[in-house]
Design a protein around this motif. Sequence first.
Motif, PDB file in Angstrom:
ATOM      1  N   TRP A 126      18.896  11.319   4.845  1.00 47.05           N
ATOM      2  CA  TRP A 126      17.825  10.356   5.135  1.00 47.05           C
ATOM      3  C   TRP A 126      18.296   9.211   6.025  1.00 47.05           C
ATOM      4  CZ3 TRP A 126      12.862  11.164   4.467  1.00 47.05           C
ATOM      5  CH2 TRP A 126      11.982  10.094   4.568  1.00 47.05           C
ATOM      6  N   SER A 147      16.086  10.080  12.161  1.00 46.50           N
ATOM      7  CA  SER A 147      15.326   9.072  12.908  1.00 46.50           C
ATOM      8  C   SER A 147      14.000   8.799  12.195  1.00 46.50           C
ATOM      9  CB  SER A 147      15.081   9.546  14.337  1.00 46.50           C
ATOM     10  OG  SER A 147      14.206  10.638  14.348  1.00 46.50           O
ATOM     11  N   PRO A 148      13.541   7.569  12.252  1.00 46.99           N
ATOM     12  CA  PRO A 148      12.297   7.211  11.561  1.00 46.99           C
ATOM     13  C   PRO A 148      11.089   8.044  11.998  1.00 46.99           C
ATOM     14  CG  PRO A 148      13.484   5.238  12.183  1.00 46.99           C
ATOM     15  CD  PRO A 148      14.205   6.404  12.801  1.00 46.99           C
ATOM     16  N   SER A 149      11.095   8.540  13.217  1.00 49.15           N
ATOM     17  CA  SER A 149       9.953   9.341  13.676  1.00 49.15           C
ATOM     18  C   SER A 149       9.943  10.741  13.053  1.00 49.15           C
ATOM     19  CB  SER A 149       9.969   9.459  15.201  1.00 49.15           C
ATOM     20  OG  SER A 149      11.140  10.118  15.634  1.00 49.15           O
ATOM     21  N   ARG A 184      11.066  11.363   9.853  1.00 49.78           N
ATOM     22  CA  ARG A 184      10.939  11.279   8.403  1.00 49.78           C
ATOM     23  C   ARG A 184       9.576  11.754   7.903  1.00 49.78           C
ATOM     24  NH1 ARG A 184      14.184   5.589   7.435  1.00 49.78           N
ATOM     25  NH2 ARG A 184      16.222   6.450   7.950  1.00 49.78           N
TER      26      ARG A 184
END
Length: 81
Positions: free
Chosen positions: A54, A58-60, A62
């Motif tokens: 996690w 990358s946040p995109s 998740r």
Amino acid sequence: MTGVFARLSRLNPTGVFLATLLVVLLGLLIPGPAGGVILLVLAAAVTALAAAAWRVTSPSLRPVRIAMVALLIVAAIWKLG
């Protein structure tokens, strides 16, 4: 957990994808609760790997990982029900 990632990084990504696809198809095609159990086991494995990675995800990506696990769980419940 670093040792697990070191071993996984040596695997062929195409082979891992095809093996995962095969397990998903088996889970969907095997009738009754057995298929649902296969999908739940796969969802648990994917969840464990996603949780371990996690921080470096990358946040995109998740939400995509969450959606994949959610779809596996929904399919498993559908098969079990």
